[in-house]
Design a protein around this motif. Structure first.
Motif, mmCIF file in Angstrom:
data_model
loop_
_atom_site.group_PDB
_atom_site.id
_atom_site.type_symbol
_atom_site.label_atom_id
_atom_site.label_comp_id
_atom_site.label_asym_id
_atom_site.label_seq_id
_atom_site.Cartn_x
_atom_site.Cartn_y
_atom_site.Cartn_z
ATOM 1 N N ILE A 4 0.851 -1.080 -0.141
ATOM 2 C CA ILE A 4 -0.074 -0.230 -0.245
ATOM 3 C C ILE A 4 0.927 1.026 0.048
ATOM 4 O O ILE A 4 1.736 1.337 0.751
ATOM 5 C CB ILE A 4 -0.777 -0.278 1.137
ATOM 6 N N SER A 5 0.893 2.592 -0.479
ATOM 7 C CA SER A 5 1.039 3.323 -0.888
ATOM 8 C C SER A 5 0.755 4.711 0.305
ATOM 9 O O SER A 5 -0.627 5.252 1.299
ATOM 10 C CB SER A 5 0.998 4.371 -2.075
ATOM 11 N N PHE A 6 1.072 5.036 1.571
ATOM 12 C CA PHE A 6 0.926 5.493 2.737
ATOM 13 C C PHE A 6 1.764 6.724 1.725
ATOM 14 O O PHE A 6 2.103 7.388 1.546
ATOM 15 C CB PHE A 6 2.125 5.182 3.945
ATOM 16 N N THR A 7 0.806 7.647 3.304
ATOM 17 C CA THR A 7 0.539 8.905 2.675
ATOM 18 C C THR A 7 1.727 10.269 2.900
ATOM 19 O O THR A 7 1.668 11.483 2.786
ATOM 20 C CB THR A 7 -1.120 9.975 3.521
ATOM 21 N N ASN A 8 2.279 9.717 4.074
ATOM 22 C CA ASN A 8 3.280 10.472 4.354
ATOM 23 C C ASN A 8 4.011 9.618 5.763
ATOM 24 O O ASN A 8 3.699 8.270 5.749
ATOM 25 C CB ASN A 8 3.417 11.959 5.831
ATOM 26 N N SER A 9 5.490 10.412 5.901
ATOM 27 C CA SER A 9 6.460 9.465 6.308
ATOM 28 C C SER A 9 5.280 8.594 8.470
ATOM 29 O O SER A 9 6.422 8.072 9.240
ATOM 30 C CB SER A 9 7.036 10.791 7.483
ATOM 31 N N ASN A 10 4.093 9.406 8.327
ATOM 32 C CA ASN A 10 3.717 8.634 9.818
ATOM 33 C C ASN A 10 3.002 7.175 9.349
ATOM 34 O O ASN A 10 1.693 7.187 10.929
ATOM 35 C CB ASN A 10 2.732 9.700 10.375
ATOM 36 N N ILE A 43 -11.119 1.153 16.069
ATOM 37 C CA ILE A 43 -12.259 0.572 15.213
ATOM 38 C C ILE A 43 -13.185 -0.814 14.860
ATOM 39 O O ILE A 43 -13.538 -1.126 14.687
ATOM 40 C CB ILE A 43 -12.471 1.384 13.756
ATOM 41 N N ILE A 44 -11.479 -1.458 14.685
ATOM 42 C CA ILE A 44 -12.093 -2.939 13.982
ATOM 43 C C ILE A 44 -12.101 -3.661 14.672
ATOM 44 O O ILE A 44 -11.646 -5.138 14.703
ATOM 45 C CB ILE A 44 -11.180 -3.007 12.927
ATOM 46 N N LYS A 45 -11.349 -3.973 16.575
ATOM 47 C CA LYS A 45 -11.436 -4.850 17.050
ATOM 48 C C LYS A 45 -12.265 -6.277 17.060
ATOM 49 O O LYS A 45 -13.565 -5.802 16.933
ATOM 50 C CB LYS A 45 -11.616 -4.353 18.637
ATOM 51 N N PRO A 46 -12.254 -7.281 16.931
ATOM 52 C CA PRO A 46 -11.003 -7.987 17.929
ATOM 53 C C PRO A 46 -9.600 -7.865 16.280
ATOM 54 O O PRO A 46 -9.032 -8.712 16.731
ATOM 55 C CB PRO A 46 -11.237 -8.948 18.795
ATOM 56 N N LEU A 47 -10.685 -7.840 15.243
ATOM 57 C CA LEU A 47 -9.127 -7.972 14.856
ATOM 58 C C LEU A 47 -7.775 -7.326 15.613
ATOM 59 O O LEU A 47 -8.007 -5.798 15.608
ATOM 60 C CB LEU A 47 -9.546 -7.563 13.154
ATOM 61 N N ALA A 48 -6.826 -7.725 14.081
ATOM 62 C CA ALA A 48 -5.503 -6.549 14.977
ATOM 63 C C ALA A 48 -4.497 -6.226 12.993
ATOM 64 O O ALA A 48 -3.795 -7.351 12.580
ATOM 65 C CB ALA A 48 -4.211 -7.127 16.188
ATOM 66 N N ILE A 49 -4.310 -5.499 12.723
ATOM 67 C CA ILE A 49 -3.602 -4.580 11.667
ATOM 68 C C ILE A 49 -1.756 -4.518 12.372
ATOM 69 O O ILE A 49 -1.537 -3.613 13.033
ATOM 70 C CB ILE A 49 -4.436 -3.520 10.908
ATOM 71 N N LYS A 54 5.718 -2.657 4.199
ATOM 72 C CA LYS A 54 4.948 -1.883 3.655
ATOM 73 C C LYS A 54 3.528 -2.962 3.337
ATOM 74 O O LYS A 54 2.954 -2.528 2.300
ATOM 75 C CB LYS A 54 5.039 -1.336 2.442
ATOM 76 N N LYS A 55 2.873 -3.841 3.880
ATOM 77 C CA LYS A 55 2.352 -4.660 3.637
ATOM 78 C C LYS A 55 1.500 -4.291 4.552
ATOM 79 O O LYS A 55 1.569 -4.440 6.122
ATOM 80 C CB LYS A 55 2.884 -6.159 2.881
ATOM 81 N N VAL A 56 -0.137 -4.344 4.133
ATOM 82 C CA VAL A 56 -0.621 -5.110 5.909
ATOM 83 C C VAL A 56 -1.448 -6.525 5.958
ATOM 84 O O VAL A 56 -1.824 -7.002 5.379
ATOM 85 C CB VAL A 56 -2.178 -4.295 5.256
ATOM 86 N N LYS A 57 -1.262 -6.685 7.207
ATOM 87 C CA LYS A 57 -1.622 -8.313 7.825
ATOM 88 C C LYS A 57 -2.693 -7.804 8.740
ATOM 89 O O LYS A 57 -2.918 -6.701 10.226
ATOM 90 C CB LYS A 57 -0.171 -8.752 8.419
#
Length: 255
Positions: A4-10, A43-49, A54-57
């Motif tokens: 994914i492309s992050f919007t900034n360094s944060n 927002i999406i508990k109990p899921l964990a991101i 730079k990939k979402v797990k």
């Protein structure tokens, strides 16, 4: 799973349009905006991101689904979410280890000295000879039944009377086995029988000591501590969950 492309360094993730995630049949709306990992996790508990290269797990103890927009924003092209387990769960029998593959639920009945008949079930799984011996020596028995291997044949010594169902008889190589009599002529009695068919021992890798509970939308699956082949475990799990073994690592694919 594309990056994914992050919007900034944060490392803020940009959600361009309102989208939804369904968790255990409950729909959660996510408004358009920029979100940190922590904000999304709240927002999406109990899921964990988490972010890996730079990939979402996504890790989850429950059933969930993403709408098409959210899949795109999080970098998923499909619903194939992967969780990786420890390699230590995969066991390969050593020389001298004897394991039997029981591919369907089966049962046996034991008659004690007091003429009490009790039926026990053996679920599918991979069992060592010692584990089968322990099952035959059920809680009410003082562990007098012994199993040994003699030239690829199973030898059973016991002072109890057993009835095995036909599948268990053939799997243990004792199709002519019969300890059952109409009455007990002596107490305690001792009997020994050796199988007539050579055992087919299981020598491939399997999952060792799997146990726990899995919750999905329609299923509550309890796995008691036991050994399974991957194929056996896939049959027990809901159709949307599949397990693969790649490079001696275990992958759970949620479809």
């Amino acid at each position: 799973m594309p990056g994914i492309s992050f919007t900034n360094s944060n490392n803020l993730i940009k959600i361009e349009n309102d989208c939804q995630i369904t968790i255990n049949n409950n729909v959660t709306n996510i408004k358009s905006g920029q979100y940190s990992k922590g904000e999304l996790n709240n927002i999406i508990k109990p899921l964990a991101i988490s972010f890996v290269d730079k990939k979402v797990k996504i890790e989850s103890p429950c059933c969930y689904n993403l709408d098409e927009n959210l899949k795109k924003y999080l970098g998923f092209k499909d619903l194939n979410f992967i969780r990786i387990s420890s390699k230590g769960m995969i066991y390969y029998p050593l020389n001298g280890d004897y394991y039997i593959n029981i591919e369907k639920d089966c049962k046996f009945t034991v008659k004690t000295e007091k003429l009490v008949l009790t039926t026990y079930k053996i679920p599918i799984g991979i069992y060592s000879i010692r584990e089968i011996e322990n099952l035959l020596n059920c809680d009410k028995n003082p562990r007098n039944t012994k199993l040994t291997i003699v030239d690829q044949f199973l030898k059973i010594s016991t002072n109890y009377e057993y009835e095995f169902d036909s599948y268990l008889l053939n799997t243990l190589g004792i199709p002519l086995f019969n300890f059952t009599t109409e009455y007990i002529t002596e107490s305690p009695f001792n009997r020994t029988v050796t199988g007539t068919n050579e055992l087919q021992f299981y020598t491939q890798g399997f999952l060792k000591d799997i146990n726990g509970t899995m919750e999905t939308i329609n299923d509550h699956i309890i796995l008691k501590k036991r050994n399974y082949t991957i194929a056996q475990l896939n049959k027990l799990l809901p159709s949307g969950i599949k397990i693969q073994l790649l490079n001696k690592q275990l992958y759970f694919n949620y479809i």
